[in-house]
Write an enzyme that holds these catalytic residues in place. Structure first.
Site, mmCIF file in Angstrom:
data_model
loop_
_atom_site.group_PDB
_atom_site.id
_atom_site.type_symbol
_atom_site.label_atom_id
_atom_site.label_comp_id
_atom_site.label_asym_id
_atom_site.label_seq_id
_atom_site.Cartn_x
_atom_site.Cartn_y
_atom_site.Cartn_z
ATOM 1 N N GLY A 15 0.812 -1.215 0.000
ATOM 2 C CA GLY A 15 0.000 0.000 0.000
ATOM 3 C C GLY A 15 0.842 1.260 0.000
ATOM 4 O O GLY A 15 1.613 1.510 0.934
ATOM 5 N N GLY A 17 -0.257 4.379 0.198
ATOM 6 C CA GLY A 17 -1.062 5.524 0.635
ATOM 7 C C GLY A 17 -0.233 6.367 1.589
ATOM 8 O O GLY A 17 1.009 6.302 1.578
ATOM 9 N N VAL A 83 -2.063 -7.332 -4.214
ATOM 10 C CA VAL A 83 -1.640 -8.331 -3.226
ATOM 11 C C VAL A 83 -2.849 -9.171 -2.843
ATOM 12 O O VAL A 83 -3.900 -8.637 -2.493
ATOM 13 C CB VAL A 83 -1.012 -7.660 -1.993
ATOM 14 C CG1 VAL A 83 -0.685 -8.696 -0.931
ATOM 15 C CG2 VAL A 83 0.231 -6.892 -2.400
ATOM 16 N N GLU A 174 -18.171 18.156 2.062
ATOM 17 C CA GLU A 174 -17.404 18.865 1.040
ATOM 18 C C GLU A 174 -18.010 18.672 -0.348
ATOM 19 O O GLU A 174 -18.079 19.611 -1.144
ATOM 20 C CB GLU A 174 -15.933 18.429 1.096
ATOM 21 C CG GLU A 174 -15.293 18.890 2.406
ATOM 22 C CD GLU A 174 -13.805 18.610 2.541
ATOM 23 O OE1 GLU A 174 -13.168 19.297 3.354
ATOM 24 O OE2 GLU A 174 -13.280 17.720 1.880
ATOM 25 N N ASP A 303 -5.286 3.470 8.209
ATOM 26 C CA ASP A 303 -6.712 3.122 8.291
ATOM 27 C C ASP A 303 -6.947 1.658 8.630
ATOM 28 O O ASP A 303 -7.942 1.306 9.266
ATOM 29 C CB ASP A 303 -7.399 3.388 6.941
ATOM 30 C CG ASP A 303 -7.769 4.847 6.765
ATOM 31 O OD1 ASP A 303 -7.405 5.661 7.620
ATOM 32 O OD2 ASP A 303 -8.429 5.168 5.747
ATOM 33 N N ALA A 320 -5.535 11.056 7.538
ATOM 34 C CA ALA A 320 -4.168 11.046 6.997
ATOM 35 C C ALA A 320 -3.107 11.175 8.098
ATOM 36 O O ALA A 320 -2.086 10.486 8.068
ATOM 37 C CB ALA A 320 -4.025 12.177 5.979
ATOM 38 N N GLN A 321 -3.336 12.034 9.090
ATOM 39 C CA GLN A 321 -2.293 12.290 10.087
ATOM 40 C C GLN A 321 -1.877 11.056 10.902
ATOM 41 O O GLN A 321 -0.679 10.790 11.024
ATOM 42 C CB GLN A 321 -2.712 13.444 11.010
ATOM 43 C CG GLN A 321 -2.281 14.809 10.503
ATOM 44 C CD GLN A 321 -0.774 14.899 10.254
ATOM 45 O OE1 GLN A 321 0.039 14.411 11.026
ATOM 46 N NE2 GLN A 321 -0.388 15.521 9.155
HETATM 47 C C1 LIG Z 1 -12.852 11.095 -0.314
HETATM 48 C C2 LIG Z 1 -11.959 11.089 0.895
HETATM 49 C C3 LIG Z 1 -11.651 12.276 1.520
HETATM 50 C C4 LIG Z 1 -10.820 12.290 2.646
HETATM 51 N N1 LIG Z 1 -10.518 13.495 3.228
HETATM 52 C C5 LIG Z 1 -9.664 13.513 4.280
HETATM 53 C C6 LIG Z 1 -9.271 14.752 4.863
HETATM 54 O O1 LIG Z 1 -9.702 15.826 4.433
HETATM 55 N N2 LIG Z 1 -8.379 14.712 5.902
HETATM 56 C C7 LIG Z 1 -7.870 13.532 6.385
HETATM 57 O O2 LIG Z 1 -7.048 13.541 7.299
HETATM 58 N N3 LIG Z 1 -8.258 12.357 5.861
HETATM 59 C C8 LIG Z 1 -9.119 12.318 4.832
HETATM 60 N N4 LIG Z 1 -9.499 11.119 4.289
HETATM 61 C C9 LIG Z 1 -8.988 9.877 4.888
HETATM 62 C C10 LIG Z 1 -7.557 9.616 4.485
HETATM 63 O O3 LIG Z 1 -7.412 9.739 3.093
HETATM 64 C C11 LIG Z 1 -7.145 8.232 4.967
HETATM 65 O O4 LIG Z 1 -7.293 8.177 6.354
HETATM 66 C C12 LIG Z 1 -5.717 7.927 4.588
HETATM 67 O O5 LIG Z 1 -5.604 7.869 3.184
HETATM 68 C C13 LIG Z 1 -5.262 6.615 5.215
HETATM 69 O O6 LIG Z 1 -3.982 6.330 4.769
HETATM 70 P P1 LIG Z 1 -3.527 4.813 4.540
HETATM 71 O O7 LIG Z 1 -2.103 4.872 4.109
HETATM 72 O O8 LIG Z 1 -3.890 4.008 5.726
HETATM 73 O O9 LIG Z 1 -4.449 4.277 3.354
HETATM 74 P P2 LIG Z 1 -4.624 4.826 1.869
HETATM 75 O O10 LIG Z 1 -4.104 6.201 1.734
HETATM 76 O O11 LIG Z 1 -6.039 4.566 1.521
HETATM 77 O O12 LIG Z 1 -3.685 3.878 1.009
HETATM 78 C C14 LIG Z 1 -3.915 2.517 0.854
HETATM 79 C C15 LIG Z 1 -3.166 2.043 -0.382
HETATM 80 O O13 LIG Z 1 -3.180 0.622 -0.415
HETATM 81 C C16 LIG Z 1 -3.388 0.183 -1.719
HETATM 82 N N5 LIG Z 1 -3.974 -1.161 -1.625
HETATM 83 C C17 LIG Z 1 -5.061 -1.539 -0.908
HETATM 84 N N6 LIG Z 1 -5.264 -2.867 -1.015
HETATM 85 C C18 LIG Z 1 -4.278 -3.330 -1.824
HETATM 86 C C19 LIG Z 1 -3.961 -4.622 -2.326
HETATM 87 N N7 LIG Z 1 -4.665 -5.707 -1.990
HETATM 88 N N8 LIG Z 1 -2.896 -4.742 -3.155
HETATM 89 C C20 LIG Z 1 -2.179 -3.653 -3.506
HETATM 90 N N9 LIG Z 1 -2.421 -2.414 -3.051
HETATM 91 C C21 LIG Z 1 -3.460 -2.260 -2.219
HETATM 92 C C22 LIG Z 1 -4.334 1.214 -2.316
HETATM 93 O O14 LIG Z 1 -4.249 1.228 -3.731
HETATM 94 C C23 LIG Z 1 -3.809 2.506 -1.681
HETATM 95 O O15 LIG Z 1 -2.854 3.128 -2.496
HETATM 96 C C24 LIG Z 1 -10.315 11.073 3.148
HETATM 97 C C25 LIG Z 1 -10.638 9.871 2.527
HETATM 98 C C26 LIG Z 1 -11.444 9.877 1.404
HETATM 99 C C27 LIG Z 1 -11.788 8.579 0.726
#
Ligand SMILES: Cc1cc2nc3c(=O)[nH]c(=O)nc-3n(C[C@H](O)[C@H](O)[C@H](O)COP(=O)(O)OP(=O)(O)OC[C@H]3O[C@@H](n4cnc5c(N)ncnc54)[C@H](O)[C@@H]3O)c2cc1C
Length: 429
Positions: A15, A17, A83, A174, A303, A320-321
């Site tokens: 991931g 993200g 994955v 939003e 997340d 995100a934080q």
């Molecule tokens: C529309 C929207 C608006 C948001 N606005 C805000 C905001 O204003 N402020 C804020 O703080 N948070 C916001 N969030 C929440 C924030 O984006 C998430 O909390 C944050 O992205 C979590 O980070 P992460 O690295 O855990 O997961 P993510 O950023 O979601 O990254 C997960 C990654 O894993 C990859 N992945 C998943 N499963 C697989 C797999 N099986 N194989 C390969 N790759 C995989 C995905 O492609 C992705 O790139 C928002 C979310 C959304 C959907």
């Protein structure tokens, strides 16, 4: 997968993200081989996705190539792959392009939509977790207006111009604000032969207030901003079904609509292979070092991770934080593990939260201060611009905002690829 052997321990990150990228960036040129896996070849800046869905930004301005993120790293590799399974017994990850062995595994797969088991809603509503999904919403929105022009059936036209958003967290709020802005400033110019007053934006929220994770003051302010923009807010309303044409709620409210956007819930996106550690929101239970329960070499972040504690009874907010901060600390802890030092506990530094409602309108909750209005809007813009990865993306977003602000426009109103979701609409044309 064609990853060379290395004398350094291999860290496989699933991931790219906020969490996964934070780990990869912090491990730059350290004594590790880093292998980053993601099904997309770009990092998606989700907080601005609603602007892609409503034509305010081009998708490229919120996507950043993974390969560029690790470009100058001494020993880092990216593979675009889905994955499929984790095998912790044999320390390997199984993907659709092959198998890879790890010394340390980082699960940072984020979250997925939660329909609470309702298959009809899942089949018929729109969601916004990925950029293609945001583009689908944009296309549906524009196609609905094109179809509304073509029909003489007033009920059908009304349904085509009725946009229902379920869930009034930051995403729902939003999106509702952006649609309301379009109703005011964009659609009357684009469709002079359509009665734009027929357009409705309904925001449905199960709880007692919108933005329920924010302060009462911010929630009230956001509610007023939305109402002033003409958004209809339905509180304490539970959606029970949407068959693609009619949305229904528990207390009898129902209306026809051809666009329901579901932003009412998310759950962790874990991968097959470790179900024993899942909590009630499908998040992986981790200790204060982000180690998955029962493991010292497998970590879950962001997340998908649930770190239960006194202050965060059911884990940190899915924002995100926490993801970035956990990623940064994990990189440090991996080095400490290699040096046989004790690990540092994760302590979340809550910097606050914010949401924008439209032009000159935002709400901001800092740990000790809550404010809203024009200043909050500038703070919101600054924080989001600053948080985007890459100078090019920052510049693109900045100039799009400047242009949209002075020209009262949302320039990305093009249907690049058609979108049909179970559509059966009769027009006169
Ligand atoms: C529309 C929207 C608006 C948001 N606005 C805000 C905001 O204003 N402020 C804020 O703080 N948070 C916001 N969030 C929440 C924030 O984006 C998430 O909390 C944050 O992205 C979590 O980070 P992460 O690295 O855990 O997961 P993510 O950023 O979601 O990254 C997960 C990654 O894993 C990859 N992945 C998943 N499963 C697989 C797999 N099986 N194989 C390969 N790759 C995989 C995905 O492609 C992705 O790139 C928002 C979310 C959304 C959907």
């Amino acid at each position: 997968m064609n990853i060379p052997d290395s004398s350094n321990p291999r860290v496989v990150i699933i991931g790219g993200g906020f969490a996964g990228v934070a780990v990869a960036q912090k491990l730059k040129n350290k004594e590790f081989q880093v292998v980053l896996l993601d099904k997309h070849n770009y990092h998606n800046f989700q907080p601005l996705m609603y602007q892609v869905a409503t034509g305010g930004l081009e998708s490229g301005s919120i996507a950043y190539p993974m390969r560029k993120i690790i470009k100058e790293h001494k020993e880092a590799f990216f593979r675009m792959t889905l994955v499929e399974q984790i095998d912790t017994e044999n320390k390997k990850v199984i993907t659709d392009i092959g198998t890879i062995y790890y010394d340390y595994l980082v699960i940072a797969t984020g979250s997925t939509n939660n329909y609470f088991g309702n298959k009809e809603i899942e089949k018929n509503s729109m969601v916004m977790k990925t950029i293609p999904e945001a583009l689908n919403i944009r296309t549906l929105l524009l196609e609905n207006f094109e179809l509304a022009l073509q029909t003489n059936d007033m009920n059908e036209r009304k349904a085509l111009m009725n946009f229902v958003i379920v869930g009034a967290g930051p995403t729902g709020v939003e999106l509702a604000g952006a649609l309301a802005e379009m109703k005011k400033a964009v659609f009357p110019k684009d469709y002079p032969d359509l009665d734009i007053s027929m357009m409705e934006i309904n925001l449905i929220q199960g709880g007692e207030k919108i933005l329920d994770a924010m302060s009462k003051k911010s929630s009230k302010a956001a509610e007023k901003f939305l109402k002033d923009l003409g958004v209809k807010i339905h509180l304490k309303t539970i959606v029970t079904n949407y068959d693609g044409k009619r949305i229904e709620t528990k207390d009898g409210l129902s209306f026809d609509t051809h666009a329901v956007i579901w932003s009412a819930g998310v759950k962790g996106a874990p991968i097959e292979g470790m179900p024993q550690a899942l909590d009630r929101a499908s998040r992986i239970r981790v200790n204060e070092f982000n180690q998955v329960e029962g493991f010292t070499d497998v970590f879950a972040l962001g997340d998908v991770a649930a770190m239960y504690g006194d202050k965060f009874q059911y884990g940190h907010p899915m924002m995100a934080q926490p993801a970035i901060q956990q990623g940064n600390l994990l990189a440090e802890n991996l080095e400490r593990l290699e040096k046989k030092q004790s690990l540092k506990k994760f302590i979340y530094n809550d910097k606050g939260s914010m949401a924008t409602i439209g032009r000159n309108k935002a709400v901001v909750d800092l740990p000790k201060l809550h404010f809203n209005g024009v200043f909050a809007w500038f703070v919101w813009m600054f924080v989001h611009l600053f948080s985007l990865i890459g100078f090019k993306n920052k510049t693109l977003v900045f100039w799009s905002w400047v242009y949209n602000y002075f020209v009262f426009d949302r320039e990305s109103r093009v249907i690049i690829r058609p979108y049909r979701k179970n559509r059966d609409i009769k027009t006169t044309g």
